[in-house]
Design a protein around this motif. Structure first.
Motif, PDB file in Angstrom:
ATOM      1  N   THR A   7     -36.871   0.420  26.289  1.00  0.00           N
ATOM      2  CA  THR A   7     -37.685   0.125  25.105  1.00  0.00           C
ATOM      3  C   THR A   7     -38.895  -0.717  25.492  1.00  0.00           C
ATOM      4  O   THR A   7     -38.871  -1.410  26.519  1.00  0.00           O
ATOM      5  CB  THR A   7     -36.866  -0.627  24.033  1.00  0.00           C
ATOM      6  OG1 THR A   7     -37.677  -0.849  22.881  1.00  0.00           O
ATOM      7  CG2 THR A   7     -36.363  -1.976  24.517  1.00  0.00           C
ATOM      8  N   ASP A   9     -40.099  -2.638  22.928  1.00  0.00           N
ATOM      9  CA  ASP A   9     -40.053  -3.529  21.768  1.00  0.00           C
ATOM     10  C   ASP A   9     -39.646  -4.929  22.242  1.00  0.00           C
ATOM     11  O   ASP A   9     -38.467  -5.184  22.534  1.00  0.00           O
ATOM     12  CB  ASP A   9     -39.039  -2.959  20.757  1.00  0.00           C
ATOM     13  CG  ASP A   9     -38.955  -3.782  19.490  1.00  0.00           C
ATOM     14  OD1 ASP A   9     -39.197  -5.007  19.548  1.00  0.00           O
ATOM     15  OD2 ASP A   9     -38.623  -3.201  18.436  1.00  0.00           O
ATOM     16  N   GLU A  12     -36.791  -6.851  20.408  1.00  0.00           N
ATOM     17  CA  GLU A  12     -35.473  -6.292  20.758  1.00  0.00           C
ATOM     18  C   GLU A  12     -35.027  -6.811  22.131  1.00  0.00           C
ATOM     19  O   GLU A  12     -33.877  -7.202  22.329  1.00  0.00           O
ATOM     20  CB  GLU A  12     -35.556  -4.750  20.839  1.00  0.00           C
ATOM     21  CG  GLU A  12     -35.471  -4.037  19.518  1.00  0.00           C
ATOM     22  CD  GLU A  12     -34.033  -3.826  19.065  1.00  0.00           C
ATOM     23  OE1 GLU A  12     -33.176  -4.676  19.367  1.00  0.00           O
ATOM     24  OE2 GLU A  12     -33.794  -2.816  18.390  1.00  0.00           O
ATOM     25  N   ASP A  15     -33.944 -10.413  22.063  1.00  0.00           N
ATOM     26  CA  ASP A  15     -32.646 -10.526  21.414  1.00  0.00           C
ATOM     27  C   ASP A  15     -31.521 -10.087  22.359  1.00  0.00           C
ATOM     28  O   ASP A  15     -30.516 -10.781  22.507  1.00  0.00           O
ATOM     29  CB  ASP A  15     -32.671  -9.641  20.154  1.00  0.00           C
ATOM     30  CG  ASP A  15     -31.512  -9.942  19.250  1.00  0.00           C
ATOM     31  OD1 ASP A  15     -31.325 -11.140  18.956  1.00  0.00           O
ATOM     32  OD2 ASP A  15     -30.791  -8.999  18.862  1.00  0.00           O
ATOM     33  N   LEU A  16     -31.708  -8.961  23.022  1.00  0.00           N
ATOM     34  CA  LEU A  16     -30.662  -8.455  23.911  1.00  0.00           C
ATOM     35  C   LEU A  16     -30.533  -9.312  25.172  1.00  0.00           C
ATOM     36  O   LEU A  16     -29.429  -9.489  25.694  1.00  0.00           O
ATOM     37  CB  LEU A  16     -30.946  -6.992  24.284  1.00  0.00           C
ATOM     38  CG  LEU A  16     -30.742  -6.011  23.119  1.00  0.00           C
ATOM     39  CD1 LEU A  16     -31.379  -4.666  23.432  1.00  0.00           C
ATOM     40  CD2 LEU A  16     -29.256  -5.839  22.812  1.00  0.00           C
ATOM     41  N   SER A  35     -44.639   1.313  20.521  1.00  0.00           N
ATOM     42  CA  SER A  35     -44.765  -0.135  20.262  1.00  0.00           C
ATOM     43  C   SER A  35     -46.105  -0.452  19.595  1.00  0.00           C
ATOM     44  O   SER A  35     -46.244  -1.487  18.949  1.00  0.00           O
ATOM     45  CB  SER A  35     -44.652  -0.928  21.572  1.00  0.00           C
ATOM     46  OG  SER A  35     -45.867  -0.859  22.307  1.00  0.00           O
ATOM     47  N   PRO A 187     -31.775   0.318  22.764  1.00  0.00           N
ATOM     48  CA  PRO A 187     -31.068  -0.861  22.264  1.00  0.00           C
ATOM     49  C   PRO A 187     -29.853  -0.504  21.397  1.00  0.00           C
ATOM     50  O   PRO A 187     -28.808  -1.150  21.480  1.00  0.00           O
ATOM     51  CB  PRO A 187     -32.132  -1.585  21.438  1.00  0.00           C
ATOM     52  CG  PRO A 187     -33.420  -1.182  22.061  1.00  0.00           C
ATOM     53  CD  PRO A 187     -33.234   0.214  22.556  1.00  0.00           C
ATOM     54  N   SER A 188     -29.982   0.559  20.590  1.00  0.00           N
ATOM     55  CA  SER A 188     -28.872   0.917  19.695  1.00  0.00           C
ATOM     56  C   SER A 188     -27.622   1.312  20.489  1.00  0.00           C
ATOM     57  O   SER A 188     -26.495   0.996  20.082  1.00  0.00           O
ATOM     58  CB  SER A 188     -29.282   2.079  18.781  1.00  0.00           C
ATOM     59  OG  SER A 188     -29.664   3.191  19.577  1.00  0.00           O
ATOM     60  N   ARG A 191     -26.084  -1.959  21.868  1.00  0.00           N
ATOM     61  CA  ARG A 191     -25.370  -2.676  20.791  1.00  0.00           C
ATOM     62  C   ARG A 191     -24.076  -1.952  20.439  1.00  0.00           C
ATOM     63  O   ARG A 191     -23.056  -2.571  20.151  1.00  0.00           O
ATOM     64  CB  ARG A 191     -26.250  -2.770  19.540  1.00  0.00           C
ATOM     65  CG  ARG A 191     -27.431  -3.702  19.700  1.00  0.00           C
ATOM     66  CD  ARG A 191     -28.190  -3.852  18.387  1.00  0.00           C
ATOM     67  NE  ARG A 191     -29.561  -4.253  18.597  1.00  0.00           N
ATOM     68  CZ  ARG A 191     -29.948  -5.457  18.988  1.00  0.00           C
ATOM     69  NH1 ARG A 191     -29.053  -6.394  19.168  1.00  0.00           N
ATOM     70  NH2 ARG A 191     -31.230  -5.733  19.177  1.00  0.00           N
TER      71      ARG A 191
END
Ligand code: G3P
Length: 218
Positions: A7, A9, A12, A15-16, A35, A187-188, A191
């Motif tokens: 990604t 982003d 994101e 966060d990860l 982006s 990312p999905s 997660r």
């Protein structure tokens, strides 16, 4: 197995990265377009967030310009891995950049023969795209098995297999079973690896019972 996130982003990625489970990042021109931000700025920010390799892709198709782009991208930060396509010009560029001490990720790999060429060119990573092979009715994971079998015969090749175009958790698990070095995933998908309904239900039941005891640990 190393986990990279695919990604551009930055929010994101931040966060990860806080999970402590992120080993690197891959980007490509399509992700940069998504982006809506200037590529060089994004790569600089990501490199400061994630200490591991951050792939930044060249966009020229001829060796001279690709090398120029690669050198510029490599200057952004020590952890940039320059991405080049699996073409004769791309592999020529790979050899030069690697000899200059830059990490190189050879991308758009769709066959074992191509992966072998990337290893011979000294690539740090080769990126076979499993999802896109599945999309056209081929078996992406079979390609990973083939590449791993070939690379095991030649321990002198240090190229890491970076499984790309990952679409779901099963791709990650199958790649791990085959001993692939890295999976890069949206990312999905990353997660999603945390999730299990029995974990959620079990946690809820434990916490409900704990509340009934009236105790506290702290
Ligand atoms: O970055 C390369 C690769 O992961 C692209 O994936 O989903 O566009 O096939 P996808």
């Amino acid at each position: 197995m190393k986990f990279f996130v695919d990604t551009a982003d930055v929010a994101e990625i931040k966060d990860l990265a806080a999970s402590g489970l992120l080993d690197g990042v891959t980007t490509n021109p399509s992700l940069i377009m998504k982006s809506g931000r200037p590529m060089l700025e994004v790569i600089k920010e990501v490199c400061a967030i994630v200490p591991g390799p951050v792939s930044a892709e060249t966009v020229s198709t001829d060796h001279k310009k690709m090398l120029e782009e690669g050198r510029k991208l490599a200057k952004i930060a020590k952890n940039v891995a320059v991405k080049v396509p699996l073409t004769p010009d791309g592999l020529k560029t790979c050899k030069v950049l690697v000899s200059e001490g830059t990490m190189v990720n050879v991308t758009l790999c769709f066959s074992a023969a191509q992966a072998l060429l990337a290893a011979k060119a000294g690539a740090t990573f080769v990126s076979p795209f499993v999802g896109r092979l599945d999309d056209i009715g081929q078996d992406g994971m079979y390609l990973i098995a083939e590449i791993m079998t070939i690379f095991r015969q030649y321990p002198e090749y240090k190229t890491q297999v970076l499984v790309a175009s990952v679409r779901h958790g099963q791709h990650v698990l199958q790649a791990a079973k085959l001993g692939a070095h890295v999976s890069t995933m949206p990312p999905s998908v990353l997660r999603g690896l945390f999730k299990h309904v029995l974990t959620d239900n079990g946690l809820k039941a434990f916490l409900d019972d704990w509340a009934k005891t009236g105790q506290s640990i702290l």
